[in-house]
Design an enzyme around this catalytic site. Structure first.
Site, short mmCIF file in Angstrom:
data_model
loop_
_atom_site.label_atom_id
_atom_site.label_comp_id
_atom_site.label_asym_id
_atom_site.label_seq_id
_atom_site.Cartn_x
_atom_site.Cartn_y
_atom_site.Cartn_z
N TYR A 98 -37.58 17.30 -40.60
CA TYR A 98 -37.18 17.07 -41.99
C TYR A 98 -37.94 18.01 -42.92
O TYR A 98 -38.29 17.63 -44.04
CB TYR A 98 -37.39 15.60 -42.37
CG TYR A 98 -36.68 14.68 -41.43
CD1 TYR A 98 -35.29 14.62 -41.42
CD2 TYR A 98 -37.37 13.90 -40.50
CE1 TYR A 98 -34.61 13.81 -40.52
CE2 TYR A 98 -36.70 13.09 -39.60
CZ TYR A 98 -35.32 13.04 -39.62
OH TYR A 98 -34.65 12.25 -38.72
N CYS A 111 -40.75 25.25 -60.80
CA CYS A 111 -40.96 24.67 -62.12
C CYS A 111 -40.63 23.19 -62.17
O CYS A 111 -39.64 22.78 -62.80
CB CYS A 111 -40.13 25.45 -63.14
SG CYS A 111 -40.56 27.19 -63.10
N GLU A 112 -41.39 22.39 -61.47
CA GLU A 112 -41.27 20.94 -61.45
C GLU A 112 -42.66 20.38 -61.20
O GLU A 112 -43.39 20.90 -60.36
CB GLU A 112 -40.38 20.45 -60.28
CG GLU A 112 -38.97 20.95 -60.27
CD GLU A 112 -38.04 20.22 -61.21
OE1 GLU A 112 -38.40 19.11 -61.67
OE2 GLU A 112 -36.97 20.77 -61.49
N GLY A 116 -36.49 6.81 -34.99
CA GLY A 116 -37.40 6.24 -35.97
C GLY A 116 -38.86 6.20 -35.61
O GLY A 116 -39.69 5.91 -36.47
C1 PLP Z 1 -32.06 10.05 -38.75
C2 PLP Z 1 -31.50 9.29 -37.62
C3 PLP Z 1 -32.15 9.28 -36.38
C4 PLP Z 1 -33.47 9.96 -36.15
O1 PLP Z 1 -34.51 9.31 -36.82
P1 PLP Z 1 -36.02 9.77 -36.60
O2 PLP Z 1 -36.78 8.92 -37.52
O3 PLP Z 1 -36.10 11.20 -36.94
O4 PLP Z 1 -36.35 9.51 -35.16
C5 PLP Z 1 -31.55 8.60 -35.35
N1 PLP Z 1 -30.37 7.96 -35.51
C6 PLP Z 1 -29.73 7.94 -36.69
C7 PLP Z 1 -28.44 7.22 -36.80
C8 PLP Z 1 -30.27 8.60 -37.78
O5 PLP Z 1 -29.64 8.55 -38.95
#
Ligand code: PLP
Length: 429
Positions: free
Chosen positions: A382, A354-355, A241
């Protein structure tokens, strides 16, 4: 304008030692380009902070699952966090160690469980009571004992976009905090499960350490309660995260991010202070390992004006990079070759799909002409991983640069491949 490993030299945007315009001549557009040095740099920041501490790093494969990216991390000694049987196969194909894999996800299927058990993976992060029972049955069937952690939803506001916040009790993820103790007892009583830890993951693109400390606080207290009832837990998986820069460093809007090393050390110190030094802390970074290591290169097809509004219509689209359409995400966009003597004007950078949601950037000051190349920054995470074939658009090629060398790590798709598995009805009349 500066992003680590992507820098302007004499008006030309380079990655490591190669001008990006040269890569476009060789590989065309739209093109994803990743820097091996940037991947390594980010990983080493985690690894250095974890060295000598009770901690492990599991790269979240879903952020960018290209085999070359996985292989770079596997060679650096990373473990992996997967969310499907497909990702398990990718890690295997890229030379990653199965015993360093944790398996997350709310909807694990029976076949995926079987494959993961056969691989002797490190740990299942179980997200519900029905999943506990299913996994116990599958493990019994194969005569094995599954190592598991309970993914708990700590109900923490990560203060990020609602679509990428995962740790609130209204989210689908994990076992509700208040039910976790009972779930631990259920798990401990199932004979083919071996409960070894707890896990959480509070969201993505988080730019401060505070929500993590809140989560640690709650999770460590929960561990204490569960251990007091006689179940030993050896690890805590704090998820991923940590955010990245989508605005160039030095910009007024640049994200106020903690350094990776400082972030990791703060969490590990906190766990120690709380008297849990013996506990292994698992990190599952995705975005922060790959996000700033990639760009999407695209060519301007047309410049046009509708009333007051000016558009730069490019050959990349929401099918290549969905984040702006999905999350209104900001990505820095800069010319690959700077033009002198042209005044920047504001453009919406849009694709051919086309959006109306098909845009990559809005109101961007650009000094450009038709045919010019643009780099969309922060496109390592991502980005390709979420790309699609909408509008029957072949997915972009991917290239990894290593010093002065560039390697094609995924061929551009062909239109023929896109409908290869389709068939018309047999003609009867
Ligand atoms: C998506 C995810 C991550 C990675 O999250 P980032 O924001 O890319 O670091 C880690 N653990 C779980 C369970 C996830 O779903």
């Amino acid at each position: 304008m500066s992003f680590h490993f992507f820098h302007v030299i004499n008006g030309h945007l380079n990655v490591e030692d190669i001008p990006l315009a040269v890569l476009v001549e060789r590989f065309g557009t739209p093109l994803y380009v990743y820097s091996r040095a940037a991947l390594t740099h980010a990983y080493q920041a985690y690894a250095r902070a974890c060295a000598g501490r009770n901690a492990r790093i599991h790269y979240a494969v879903k952020a960018n699952s290209n085999l070359a990216v996985l292989n770079v991390f596997a060679r650096l000694g990373a473990g992996f966090d997967i969310v499907s049987g497909g990702e398990l196969a990718r890690v295997h194909a890229a030379g990653g160690r199965a015993d360093q894999i944790v398996f997350s996800g709310v909807g694990k299927q029976k076949d995926e469980m079987r494959a993961a058990l056969r691989a002797n993976m490190c740990c299942f992060n179980v997200e519900s009571i029905p999943e506990l029972h299913r996994l116990n049955e599958i493990a019994a069937e194969t005569g094995m004992c599954a190592r598991i952690a309970l993914r708990v939803n700590p109900d923490i506001d990560a203060r990020t976009h609602p679509y990428i916040a995962t740790g609130l009790k209204t989210d689908k993820f994990g076992i509700a905090f208040d039910n976790a103790r009972a779930a631990a007892h259920t798990a401990a009583a199932l004979s083919h499960l071996n409960l070894v830890g707890l896990a959480c993951h509070i969201g993505s693109q988080i730019t401060t350490t505070a929500p993590y400390l809140e989560a640690l606080d709650k999770m460590l207290a929960l561990i204490d309660t569960i251990e007091a009832a006689g179940v030993a837990l050896s690890h805590l998986d704090i998820g991923g995260g940590l955010g990245i820069h989508y605005h160039a460093e030095g910009d007024a809007d640049a994200e106020p991010l903690p350094e990776i090393g400082a972030f990791v050390s703060t969490l590990l110190d906190y766990v120690e202070q709380r008297g849990h030094a013996q506990r292994t802390l698992l990190f599952e970074p995705g975005r922060s390992l790959v996000g700033n290591a990639g760009v999407l290169l695209t060519r301007i097809e047309y410049l046009k004006q509708n009333g007051e509004k000016r558009f730069a219509i490019v050959d990349a689209a929401m099918n290549d990079l969905a984040r702006p359409a999905m999350y209104r995400a900001y990505h820095e966009i800069t010319p690959v070759v700077q033009r002198d003597g042209l005044t920047p004007v504001l453009y919406d950078v849009v694709g051919p799909v086309c959006e109306s949601s098909d845009w990559l950037g809005r109101n961007r000051p650009l000094a450009v002409q038709p045919g010019d190349l643009l780099a969309v920054h922060g496109a390592g995470a991502y980005s390709f991983a979420m790309s699609s074939n909408y509008n029957t658009r072949p997915r972009a090629a991917e290239v990894m640069v290593d010093g002065t060398q560039a390697y094609l790590i995924r061929e551009r798709e062909t239109v023929k491949q896109l409908f290869a598995g389709e068939a018309c009805l047999p003609i009867k009349n």
